[in-house]
Write a protein that holds these residues in place. Structure first.
Motif, PDB file in Angstrom:
ATOM      1  N   VAL A  35      10.011  53.378  43.708  1.00 23.56           N
ATOM      2  CA  VAL A  35      10.632  53.900  42.494  1.00 23.56           C
ATOM      3  C   VAL A  35      12.117  53.594  42.587  1.00 23.56           C
ATOM      4  O   VAL A  35      12.813  54.124  43.456  1.00 23.56           O
ATOM      5  N   PHE A  37      15.912  53.923  41.339  1.00 26.68           N
ATOM      6  CA  PHE A  37      16.667  54.980  40.682  1.00 26.68           C
ATOM      7  C   PHE A  37      17.994  54.424  40.196  1.00 26.68           C
ATOM      8  O   PHE A  37      18.786  53.910  40.988  1.00 26.68           O
ATOM      9  N   GLY A  50      14.552  64.807  44.438  1.00 25.60           N
ATOM     10  CA  GLY A  50      13.146  64.954  44.802  1.00 25.60           C
ATOM     11  C   GLY A  50      12.805  64.618  46.234  1.00 25.60           C
ATOM     12  O   GLY A  50      11.645  64.333  46.548  1.00 25.60           O
ATOM     13  N   LEU A  54       8.866  63.558  47.980  1.00 20.27           N
ATOM     14  CA  LEU A  54       8.525  62.146  48.097  1.00 20.27           C
ATOM     15  C   LEU A  54       7.376  61.903  49.069  1.00 20.27           C
ATOM     16  O   LEU A  54       6.465  61.104  48.784  1.00 20.27           O
ATOM     17  N   ALA A  59       5.887  58.450  47.556  1.00 18.19           N
ATOM     18  CA  ALA A  59       6.853  57.656  46.802  1.00 18.19           C
ATOM     19  C   ALA A  59       8.029  57.245  47.674  1.00 18.19           C
ATOM     20  O   ALA A  59       8.501  58.024  48.508  1.00 18.19           O
ATOM     21  N   LEU A  61      11.797  56.168  47.163  1.00 15.10           N
ATOM     22  CA  LEU A  61      12.872  56.176  46.182  1.00 15.10           C
ATOM     23  C   LEU A  61      14.011  55.284  46.651  1.00 15.10           C
ATOM     24  O   LEU A  61      14.498  55.425  47.779  1.00 15.10           O
ATOM     25  N   VAL A 102      13.337  55.264  37.508  1.00 17.20           N
ATOM     26  CA  VAL A 102      13.856  56.518  36.964  1.00 17.20           C
ATOM     27  C   VAL A 102      15.327  56.299  36.656  1.00 17.20           C
ATOM     28  O   VAL A 102      16.078  55.805  37.501  1.00 17.20           O
ATOM     29  N   ALA A 279      12.096  67.634  39.434  1.00 17.31           N
ATOM     30  CA  ALA A 279      11.897  66.313  40.023  1.00 17.31           C
ATOM     31  C   ALA A 279      10.423  65.988  40.242  1.00 17.31           C
ATOM     32  O   ALA A 279       9.965  64.874  39.944  1.00 17.31           O
ATOM     33  N   GLU A 280       9.666  66.922  40.789  1.00 16.99           N
ATOM     34  CA  GLU A 280       8.275  66.608  41.112  1.00 16.99           C
ATOM     35  C   GLU A 280       7.461  66.336  39.852  1.00 16.99           C
ATOM     36  O   GLU A 280       6.617  65.416  39.838  1.00 16.99           O
ATOM     37  N   LEU A 283       8.468  62.763  38.688  1.00 17.51           N
ATOM     38  CA  LEU A 283       7.926  61.733  39.574  1.00 17.51           C
ATOM     39  C   LEU A 283       6.405  61.631  39.465  1.00 17.51           C
ATOM     40  O   LEU A 283       5.862  60.522  39.474  1.00 17.51           O
ATOM     41  N   THR A 284       5.720  62.752  39.331  1.00 19.85           N
ATOM     42  CA  THR A 284       4.260  62.721  39.237  1.00 19.85           C
ATOM     43  C   THR A 284       3.812  61.952  38.011  1.00 19.85           C
ATOM     44  O   THR A 284       2.894  61.113  38.086  1.00 19.85           O
ATOM     45  N   LEU A 287       4.583  58.153  38.603  1.00 20.70           N
ATOM     46  CA  LEU A 287       3.687  57.544  39.583  1.00 20.70           C
ATOM     47  C   LEU A 287       2.282  57.367  39.015  1.00 20.70           C
ATOM     48  O   LEU A 287       1.606  56.357  39.301  1.00 20.70           O
TER      49      LEU A 287
END
Length: 292
Positions: A35, A37, A50, A54, A59, A61, A102, A279-280, A283-284, A287
């Motif tokens: 991911v 950023f 996050g 991670l 993930a 980042l 992101v 954040a979670e 990200l979820t 992803l």
């Protein structure tokens, strides 16, 4: 760890075909789904998000400094299209498989330029800066912001020269805290978080103001791509308590209408700082789109 922020696991610099380097920072498992950023205005690579999720999410980042900010070499006259080309080269050099992006705040047009070029598998725009030159916003902008947009349109190079005289990390911090709601101030002024945020601004300005001011001109100018032609999934995340005049006049509603494969998430209880408070969740969703 406060609001999912920790020191990077790894710092790196990657050489591009023209000999310039892009600086980046990494968190999370090296084998995790990548991911990228793209941070907000003048922020260096050292402030992620996050970090506490991670590993659980699988993930990796990677925060990337734009040219002229932090550890990335400058590129005079750069454009949103040249940034997309830089990201394509970076992904190739880092041997990234399919990845997501992101983008926070001023990072939004840079992420959407990459989406328009078909580079990422999916994008999450968080408290993102909209295309403020879009005609539908003409009567909805803060008067001071409207003046800045006119100045950029009339003389971009002159605007860069003039604005660079007063732009520094201290100015950016005053701008952040001076335009934030109480919800966001509770995050930004927490002593531990504020120390990391302010360090990221110092990092962003380590080469001087030119990188930030160029970002500002690109973000305040007319976007060189048509959002309606973006085909990758785009999640737009906004908080109901986001008081920033430079993010989106309607919390992404018009932008969601313009991007066919977009989903708009308006969290009434959140502020512009939802990258760190949610954040979670962000990200979820990203992803899931990348892994489809």
């Amino acid at each position: 760890m406060i609001h999912g922020v920790s020191a990077p696991d790894l710092l790196g610099e990657t050489e591009l075909p023209d000999g310039r380097t892009l600086g980046w920072a990494q968190w999370g498992p090296p084998e995790g789904t990548p991911v990228l950023f793209f941070s907000g205005a003048a922020m260096g690579r050292g402030l992620g998000f996050g970090a506490d999720a991670l590993g659980r999410l699988g993930a990796r980042l990677i925060a990337v400094d734009r040219p002229g900010l932090g550890a990335s070499a400058p590129l005079p006259g750069r454009t949103l299209e040249s940034w997309a080309a830089d990201v394509a080269h970076l992904a190739e050099r880092l041997e990234l498989p399919e990845y997501g992006i992101v983008a926070f705040s001023q990072g939004a047009p840079f992420a959407l330029a990459c989406a328009a070029a078909g580079l990422p598998k999916a994008v999450a725009v968080v408290s993102g800066q909209d295309d403020l030159t879009y005609p539908a916003f003409a009567d909805r902008l803060d008067p001071g912001l409207a003046d800045l947009l006119r100045a950029v349109a009339a003389d971009p190079e002159g605007f860069e020269r003039e604005f660079a005289r007063e732009a520094d990390a201290a100015m950016m911090w005053r701008l952040v805290v001076g335009t934030s709601s109480e919800v966001d101030l509770a995050v930004y002024t927490d002593p531990d978080f504020a120390a990391v945020y302010r360090a990221s601004l110092e990092e962003g300005f380590r080469q001087g103001p030119a990188g930030y001011v160029r970002d500002l001109v690109l973000a305040f100018g007319r976007w060189p791509f048509d959002p309606s032609l973006i085909t990758v999934p785009v999640d737009l995340w906004y908080g109901g308590h986001d008081a920033s005049s430079v993010h989106s006049p309607d919390h992404g509603a018009e932008l969601a209408r313009r991007i066919p494969a977009s989903r708009r998430h308006l969290l009434p209880e959140a502020g512009g700082s939802l990258l760190w408070t949610h954040a979670e969740e962000i990200l979820t969703a990203l992803l899931d789109a990348v892994r489809r």
